[in-house]
Design a protein around this motif. Structure first.
Motif, PDB file in Angstrom:
ATOM      1  N   GLY A   1     -70.857 -14.517  -6.389  1.00  0.00           N
ATOM      2  CA  GLY A   1     -69.995 -15.193  -7.355  1.00  0.00           C
ATOM      3  C   GLY A   1     -68.511 -14.981  -7.112  1.00  0.00           C
ATOM      4  N   ASP A   2     -68.142 -14.023  -6.245  1.00  0.00           N
ATOM      5  CA  ASP A   2     -66.724 -13.848  -5.930  1.00  0.00           C
ATOM      6  C   ASP A   2     -66.158 -15.181  -5.447  1.00  0.00           C
ATOM      7  N   MET A   3     -64.953 -15.497  -5.880  1.00  0.00           N
ATOM      8  CA  MET A   3     -64.355 -16.800  -5.596  1.00  0.00           C
ATOM      9  C   MET A   3     -62.967 -16.618  -4.996  1.00  0.00           C
ATOM     10  N   LEU A   4     -62.694 -17.417  -3.975  1.00  0.00           N
ATOM     11  CA  LEU A   4     -61.374 -17.464  -3.364  1.00  0.00           C
ATOM     12  C   LEU A   4     -60.912 -18.913  -3.402  1.00  0.00           C
ATOM     13  N   ARG A   5     -59.706 -19.141  -3.875  1.00  0.00           N
ATOM     14  CA  ARG A   5     -59.128 -20.488  -3.901  1.00  0.00           C
ATOM     15  C   ARG A   5     -58.126 -20.593  -2.762  1.00  0.00           C
ATOM     16  N   PHE A   6     -58.078 -21.772  -2.138  1.00  0.00           N
ATOM     17  CA  PHE A   6     -57.150 -21.964  -1.022  1.00  0.00           C
ATOM     18  C   PHE A   6     -56.493 -23.335  -1.106  1.00  0.00           C
ATOM     19  N   GLY A   7     -55.354 -23.455  -0.401  1.00  0.00           N
ATOM     20  CA  GLY A   7     -54.581 -24.678  -0.421  1.00  0.00           C
ATOM     21  C   GLY A   7     -53.437 -24.532  -1.408  1.00  0.00           C
ATOM     22  N   PRO A   8     -52.697 -25.565  -1.617  1.00  0.00           N
ATOM     23  CA  PRO A   8     -52.848 -26.929  -1.138  1.00  0.00           C
ATOM     24  C   PRO A   8     -52.222 -27.145   0.247  1.00  0.00           C
ATOM     25  N   LEU A   9     -52.618 -28.259   0.842  1.00  0.00           N
ATOM     26  CA  LEU A   9     -52.073 -28.695   2.124  1.00  0.00           C
ATOM     27  C   LEU A   9     -52.093 -30.218   2.127  1.00  0.00           C
ATOM     28  N   THR A  10     -50.974 -30.829   2.476  1.00  0.00           N
ATOM     29  CA  THR A  10     -50.889 -32.289   2.540  1.00  0.00           C
ATOM     30  C   THR A  10     -51.139 -32.747   3.967  1.00  0.00           C
TER      31      THR A  10
ATOM     32  N   HIS B   1     -57.238 -29.011  -1.320  1.00  0.00           N
ATOM     33  CA  HIS B   1     -57.365 -27.639  -1.800  1.00  0.00           C
ATOM     34  C   HIS B   1     -58.856 -27.353  -1.918  1.00  0.00           C
ATOM     35  N   GLY B   2     -59.205 -26.075  -2.090  1.00  0.00           N
ATOM     36  CA  GLY B   2     -60.626 -25.801  -2.175  1.00  0.00           C
ATOM     37  C   GLY B   2     -60.961 -24.428  -2.698  1.00  0.00           C
ATOM     38  N   THR B   3     -62.271 -24.174  -2.691  1.00  0.00           N
ATOM     39  CA  THR B   3     -62.796 -22.898  -3.147  1.00  0.00           C
ATOM     40  C   THR B   3     -63.851 -22.400  -2.170  1.00  0.00           C
TER      41      THR B   3
ATOM     42  N   THR C   1     -55.109 -18.746   5.807  1.00  0.00           N
ATOM     43  CA  THR C   1     -53.842 -18.414   5.159  1.00  0.00           C
ATOM     44  C   THR C   1     -54.100 -17.585   3.906  1.00  0.00           C
ATOM     45  N   GLU C   2     -55.111 -17.966   3.140  1.00  0.00           N
ATOM     46  CA  GLU C   2     -55.417 -17.253   1.902  1.00  0.00           C
ATOM     47  C   GLU C   2     -56.100 -15.916   2.164  1.00  0.00           C
ATOM     48  N   VAL C   3     -57.062 -15.872   3.092  1.00  0.00           N
ATOM     49  CA  VAL C   3     -57.773 -14.600   3.311  1.00  0.00           C
ATOM     50  C   VAL C   3     -56.851 -13.541   3.893  1.00  0.00           C
ATOM     51  N   GLN C   4     -55.835 -13.959   4.607  1.00  0.00           N
ATOM     52  CA  GLN C   4     -54.892 -12.969   5.127  1.00  0.00           C
ATOM     53  C   GLN C   4     -54.054 -12.356   4.011  1.00  0.00           C
ATOM     54  N   LYS C   5     -53.922 -13.042   2.887  1.00  0.00           N
ATOM     55  CA  LYS C   5     -53.225 -12.495   1.723  1.00  0.00           C
ATOM     56  C   LYS C   5     -54.157 -11.708   0.812  1.00  0.00           C
ATOM     57  N   SER C   6     -55.451 -12.038   0.816  1.00  0.00           N
ATOM     58  CA  SER C   6     -56.369 -11.525  -0.202  1.00  0.00           C
ATOM     59  C   SER C   6     -57.093 -10.243   0.178  1.00  0.00           C
ATOM     60  N   GLY C   7     -57.136  -9.895   1.462  1.00  0.00           N
ATOM     61  CA  GLY C   7     -57.875  -8.716   1.880  1.00  0.00           C
ATOM     62  C   GLY C   7     -59.183  -9.016   2.581  1.00  0.00           C
ATOM     63  N   TRP C   8     -59.610 -10.271   2.586  1.00  0.00           N
ATOM     64  CA  TRP C   8     -60.859 -10.619   3.271  1.00  0.00           C
ATOM     65  C   TRP C   8     -60.715 -10.531   4.785  1.00  0.00           C
ATOM     66  N   GLN C   9     -59.539 -10.805   5.318  1.00  0.00           N
ATOM     67  CA  GLN C   9     -59.350 -10.877   6.771  1.00  0.00           C
ATOM     68  C   GLN C   9     -59.589  -9.532   7.449  1.00  0.00           C
ATOM     69  N   GLU C  10     -59.136  -8.457   6.851  1.00  0.00           N
ATOM     70  CA  GLU C  10     -59.207  -7.140   7.492  1.00  0.00           C
ATOM     71  C   GLU C  10     -60.618  -6.748   7.895  1.00  0.00           C
ATOM     72  N   ALA C  11     -61.611  -7.124   7.114  1.00  0.00           N
ATOM     73  CA  ALA C  11     -62.992  -6.742   7.401  1.00  0.00           C
ATOM     74  C   ALA C  11     -63.797  -7.863   8.063  1.00  0.00           C
TER      75      ALA C  11
ATOM     76  N   MET D   1     -59.913 -24.507   7.795  1.00  0.00           N
ATOM     77  CA  MET D   1     -59.702 -23.193   8.412  1.00  0.00           C
ATOM     78  C   MET D   1     -58.258 -22.728   8.228  1.00  0.00           C
ATOM     79  N   LYS D   2     -57.319 -23.630   8.397  1.00  0.00           N
ATOM     80  CA  LYS D   2     -55.907 -23.274   8.227  1.00  0.00           C
ATOM     81  C   LYS D   2     -55.638 -22.781   6.810  1.00  0.00           C
ATOM     82  N   MET D   3     -56.111 -23.526   5.814  1.00  0.00           N
ATOM     83  CA  MET D   3     -55.888 -23.128   4.418  1.00  0.00           C
ATOM     84  C   MET D   3     -56.637 -21.846   4.087  1.00  0.00           C
ATOM     85  N   PHE D   4     -57.883 -21.761   4.513  1.00  0.00           N
ATOM     86  CA  PHE D   4     -58.721 -20.605   4.194  1.00  0.00           C
ATOM     87  C   PHE D   4     -58.149 -19.337   4.819  1.00  0.00           C
TER      88      PHE D   4
END
Length: 158
Positions: free
Chosen positions: A16-25, A108-110, A75-85, A70-73
């Motif tokens: 159920g953990d959720m990550l939101r990403f975007g927006p990108l035009t 945008h997405g989830t 970008t967000e995971v590098q801010k959220s902590g998901w990227q490190e692992a 991938m670009k949006m996702f």
């Protein structure tokens, strides 16, 4: 639960953990450049050719749409902590392009965790499946997929 912490390891991931990403035009020149190199079907390259199809005008390649995800996702995971692992992906169970993406659309997405399992043979990693939904500016779904990723465990951080 929104994930906004540092260093999220397999043990930290919850269903159920959720990550939101975007927006990108979506940029028209990028749509055509991508299609010119990787998916050179006429409806991705020319309004005239696209007018003779159900698209009606130049539409982004589905593969370009996936690259924009991938670009949006990332970008967000590098801010959220998901990227490190993150240890990368091992596949996609499902990929659907639900409606065309056009130049000028704002996406945008989830990403929602829907399944996780510890590796039986590799204690340093676990497997996580997520449901990805991507939307345009009208909140119409344009892409859905279920990627399978490997995530480092705390055992694997040493």
């Amino acid at each position: 639960m929104e994930l906004v912490m540092s260093a999220i390891y397999f043990e930290d991931v919850k269903l159920g953990d959720m990550l939101r990403f975007g927006p990108l035009t979506v940029d028209r020149d990028e749509v055509i450049a991508f299609a010119s190199q990787y998916d050179f079907q006429p409806f991705h390259l020319s309004d005239e050719a696209a007018a003779a199809t159900h698209f009606g005008r130049v539409a982004a390649s589905g593969w370009h749409t996936l690259a924009l995800y991938m670009k949006m996702f990332l970008t967000e995971v590098q801010k959220s902590g998901w990227q490190e692992a993150s240890l990368g992906g091992i596949g996609i169970d499902e990929l659907r392009w639900l409606r065309p993406v056009y130049p000028g659309d704002t996406l945008h997405g989830t990403a929602e965790v829907i399944e996780k399992s510890a590796s039986k043979s590799r204690p340093e990693m676990g497997i996580v499946k997520s449901r990805i939904l991507m939307f345009n500016q009208g909140d119409e779904a344009v892409l859905s997929m279920i990627p399978i990723t490997m995530t480092r465990t705390r055992v694997g951080m040493a």
